[in-house]
Every structure is written in structure tokens, then in C-alpha cells.
Design a protein around this motif. Structure first.
Motif, short mmCIF file in Angstrom:
data_model
loop_
_atom_site.label_atom_id
_atom_site.label_comp_id
_atom_site.label_asym_id
_atom_site.label_seq_id
_atom_site.Cartn_x
_atom_site.Cartn_y
_atom_site.Cartn_z
N LEU A 120 0.82 -1.17 -0.03
CA LEU A 120 -0.04 -0.11 -0.14
C LEU A 120 0.94 1.21 -0.01
N GLU A 121 1.86 1.19 0.89
CA GLU A 121 2.87 2.34 0.90
C GLU A 121 3.45 2.58 -0.51
N THR A 122 3.69 1.57 -1.36
CA THR A 122 4.40 1.80 -2.44
C THR A 122 3.57 2.62 -3.45
N ILE A 123 2.25 1.98 -3.54
CA ILE A 123 1.24 2.91 -4.38
C ILE A 123 0.93 4.40 -3.90
N LEU A 124 0.82 4.44 -2.67
CA LEU A 124 0.77 5.68 -2.04
C LEU A 124 1.90 6.59 -2.38
N ARG A 125 3.10 6.10 -2.32
CA ARG A 125 4.34 7.07 -2.33
C ARG A 125 4.30 7.38 -3.91
N GLN A 126 4.05 6.37 -4.76
CA GLN A 126 4.19 6.80 -6.04
C GLN A 126 3.04 7.84 -6.56
N GLY A 127 1.65 7.50 -6.06
CA GLY A 127 0.61 8.46 -6.41
C GLY A 127 0.86 9.74 -5.99
N MET A 128 1.78 9.95 -4.74
CA MET A 128 2.15 11.29 -4.15
C MET A 128 3.04 11.88 -5.03
N GLY A 129 4.13 10.94 -5.57
CA GLY A 129 5.30 11.47 -6.27
C GLY A 129 4.78 11.95 -7.79
N ASN A 130 3.93 11.41 -8.39
CA ASN A 130 3.53 11.56 -9.59
C ASN A 130 2.32 12.55 -9.37
N GLN A 131 2.03 13.31 -8.15
CA GLN A 131 1.11 14.49 -8.35
C GLN A 131 -0.47 13.95 -8.34
N GLU A 132 -0.54 12.47 -8.53
CA GLU A 132 -2.10 12.33 -8.45
C GLU A 132 -2.58 12.30 -7.04
N GLN B 55 0.18 13.74 2.37
CA GLN B 55 -0.26 13.72 3.76
C GLN B 55 0.68 12.60 4.61
N PRO B 56 0.52 12.57 5.89
CA PRO B 56 1.12 11.60 6.66
C PRO B 56 0.70 10.28 6.23
N LEU B 57 1.61 9.29 5.88
CA LEU B 57 1.33 7.87 5.42
C LEU B 57 0.76 6.91 6.71
N ASP B 58 1.07 7.05 7.98
CA ASP B 58 0.59 6.09 8.82
C ASP B 58 -0.87 6.10 8.86
N LEU B 59 -1.56 7.18 9.22
CA LEU B 59 -2.96 7.18 9.42
C LEU B 59 -3.84 6.89 8.37
N LEU B 60 -3.18 7.30 7.22
CA LEU B 60 -3.75 7.23 5.81
C LEU B 60 -3.93 5.57 5.45
N LEU C 14 -3.66 3.06 7.74
CA LEU C 14 -4.69 2.28 8.49
C LEU C 14 -6.02 2.63 7.85
N HIS C 15 -6.34 3.97 7.59
CA HIS C 15 -7.74 4.22 7.22
C HIS C 15 -7.76 3.36 6.05
N ILE C 16 -7.16 3.10 5.03
CA ILE C 16 -7.38 2.22 3.97
C ILE C 16 -7.71 0.78 4.33
N ARG C 17 -6.50 0.32 5.18
CA ARG C 17 -6.59 -1.07 5.63
C ARG C 17 -8.10 -1.22 6.15
#
Lengths: 217, 217
Positions: free
Chosen positions: B133-145, B149-154, B156-159
Motif C-alpha cells: 500500500l505504501e508503494t502505491i501511495l508514495r508513487q501517487g504522491m510522487g506523480n502528483q495524483e 499527507q502523513p502515511l501512517d493514519l492514511l 490504517l484508514h485504507i486497511r
């Protein structure tokens, strides 16, 4: 049975919370509980009518306070915005859970079962919880604060956010280094919750200064 | 031990799932399981090394498939947007849980405990899930999609969104008349999830037509 200090009753409840968590409800005997609480076995039956009665007592005790925390939060914010009411309700529930994290976890875990006790709890406390949240959401949608959207999944989403950290504290700790018992956790978590609220629930974003005031109060 | 049909093994697993749910792990004996599965008691020990081995087998079996569903969903969407990857992962996990709802509930309930088994599961499967999940989120943040925002609570929210319905199916059914086993449930739930994603995660809203195509595919 004679005079028994109220602390014996408390000791039995404390022992039950610990043992139900570690050995499970079915794996714990009344004898185990009495031994751990350092009281006579007969006392457990006398006070709670046995193991099932003890479990019920723990659930009811927790959920009475849980609903009370929600009701109090809304009552204290009479006349304030639905947004402020919902924020207060969620924060108060989290603070309430933080006061007795082991008990919170026991009850929240119990609720994932499909037992007679859970069905009774659902028809009373969970129905009250649902009604309380529904009222705030309907008001907010009615007075144009909240975006109109189907209530069911929204309610479940809100309820899950209020309970998840205390149902899985070890998961948060191990994988995310978040300690739910740390006072700063709820402040940080509420920032995340409010972020969700601003994006998914509110029609118009509010000034961030108001949020900061709320969270620091 | 002679020749044993593979269906005996399956029957033992099925019986264990049911009994662990109804009577709890500690309240279930190997004898109960053998009786319900209609096999010899010795067979349970032979195949699984007893009750604890059975529980481990059920957890590992479920979680292997769980991680596989996530990995497959991302692999199939190589080169597609992070948003599409995350949607696919969440949908595939929900569909996977729906295939074996009792087992899903058993494992998700187990994970709320703080046992040796759970710590082992966390250090393998849950760490993989987090990484994925982190990989997808980091990619998405990196490519401006995605919004930064902080990753941890995000995370947990998704999970939590991926697992909540199958941890509390009776709660959804009793209070909200939502049946998680109904195929239409996941479609409806994914609309809600995507609504959350569009509001809380995406930097720019996507055309709703693309969403409809995804959910109908």
C-alpha cells in the motif's frame, strides 16, 4: 456473604478483563478469575451469577459510558454546528476508550461476534449510537453543512474511525509506531479525522483556525 | 495413517472455522473438531499437529491468498495510474474476503489479539500489505495524483475500509440491512470508497465516467 469491600468487585472485573483477553472467554474459568482476583470463588457467582454475567456486566458498563460520552458531547454543543457536534462526539468517544483501553478492546472484540449478548447490545446501545449519529448527520445535511449522501455507509465509516484504533492497538504500535495510549495520539488522530470530515462530509471548508481551537480545548 | 482423501483435510478445516467462531479457540477441543468433521481424532493431529496448528494453517492459507490478491491487482495494472491501482487492490481484497466470509472473519478477528501467532503474521503478511500500500501511495504522491499527507493514519484508514465489512457482517446486516455476501454490496461499497478517495486522496477529481467503467468491469 457478609460485608465485601467494593474493591473486591472491582478486582474481579479487572481480573476478568485480563483473563478474557489472554485465554478467551471460553478458555477462562470462574476459578481462574477468583484466583487472579484473590477472592473466594463463590463471590464471583454471588456478584455476577457466573462467567456469562461477568461478561455482560463488563459490556454493559463500558457501553453505558460510551453512549453517555456521545450524548454529553452533543448536549454540551447545543446550538453549535453539526460539524462541531460530530467532531466532539468522535473525540469524546476516543478519550473514553483511552481511559480503559483493555476493556474497550474486549467489548469491541466481543461485538465482532454473533452471540445472543451481542444481539442484545445491538438492539439497545448500537441502536442508540446509530440514532445519535444519524441525527447529527441529518441535521448537518438539512442545514446545508454536510454534503447529501447515503447514510448507511457513511455511518459505518464514522463508527469504524471511532473504534478501530482501540480494537487493534498492538497493530498500530507494531507496524506504525503509534501508541493509542499516548495523549498526543488522539490529537493527531483527530486532525486526520477532521481532514476526512472537511473533504468527505462538509460542503464548504472551514477556517483552519477554528479547528485548531477545537482540538486544543 | 493410510490413504486419506483430500476432502477429509478440507472437512477438518471447515469444521474448525465453524467451531472456532461459535465456541472460540480455547473453547473448542480437537475432539469437537474431529466429531464435526466426521473424521478420526488422530487425523487432526497428524495433519495439523493439533488445534494450534490448525489455527495457524487457517490464518496462513487466508493471508497467502489475501496478499496474492493485492499483488495480482497491482501487477495487472502496471503502467496505469496509482489511483486505478489502489481501487483495484481494495476491490480485489473485498472480493477475496467475500469468497470465504467465515474464514475472513476468523482471521480478521484473530488479528485483534496480541498473540505469538499474530506477531508472526504481522512481521510477514501485514508488513507485506503495508509495503504494498505504501508503494502505491508514495508513487501517487510522487506523480502528483495524490495529495501529500502523513502515511501512517492514511494507510490504517485504507486497511480498515478493506476489512471492516467482513469483520462485522452481522452488525451491517442487523443495523443497516447490508448483506456483505450480496455481490451488489461490493459495487455499492466501492462507490463509497471511491468517493472517499476522490475527496481525501486525489489532487484532482477524475471524470465520473471512468469510475463507472472501472466498477462495471
Amino acid at each position: 456473604m457478609g460485608v465485601v469491600s467494593s474493591s473486591s468487585k472491582e478486582k474481579v472485573l479487572e481480573a476478568a478483563i485480563t483473563l478474557f483477553q489472554v485465554k478467551g472467554f471460553h478458555g477462562t474459568s470462574v476459578r481462574d478469575i477468583a484466583l487472579k482476583a484473590n477472592v473466594n470463588v463463590a463471590l464471583v457467582s454471588y456478584y455476577f451469577g457466573g462467567k456469562q454475567g461477568l461478561l455482560e456486566q463488563l459490556n454493559v458498563q463500558f457501553l453505558e459510558g460510551y453512549i453517555q460520552a456521545m450524548e454529553q458531547a452533543t448536549e454540551e454543543r447545543l446550538g453549535q454546528s453539526s460539524h462541531e457536534k460530530l467532531l466532539a462526539v468522535m473525540e469524546q468517544v476516543l478519550l473514553y476508550e483511552q481511559q480503559a483501553p483493555s476493556l474497550a478492546r474486549l467489548v469491541l472484540r466481543e461485538m465482532t461476534l454473533d452471540s445472543t449478548l451481542v444481539r442484545e447490545i445491538m438492539s439497545t446501545y448500537m441502536r442508540k449510537e446509530k440514532h445519535l449519529l444519524e441525527t447529527i448527520l441529518r441535521q448537518g445535511m438539512g442545514n446545508q453543512e454536510f454534503r447529501k449522501q447515503p447514510l448507511d455507509l457513511l455511518l459505518l465509516h464514522i463508527r469504524t474511525m471511532m473504534t478501530m484504533p482501540f480494537l487493534q492497538p498492538h497493530y498500530l504500535r507494531e507496524l506504525y509506531q503509534l501508541s493509542v495510549n499516548d495523549p498526543s495520539f488522539i490529537k493527531r488522530y483527530m486532525v486526520h479525522v477532521n481532514d476526512w470530515m472537511a473533504a468527505c462530509l462538509l460542503k464548504k471548508p472551514i477556517a483552519s483556525s477554528r479547528l485548531v481551537i477545537h482540538l486544543d480545548s
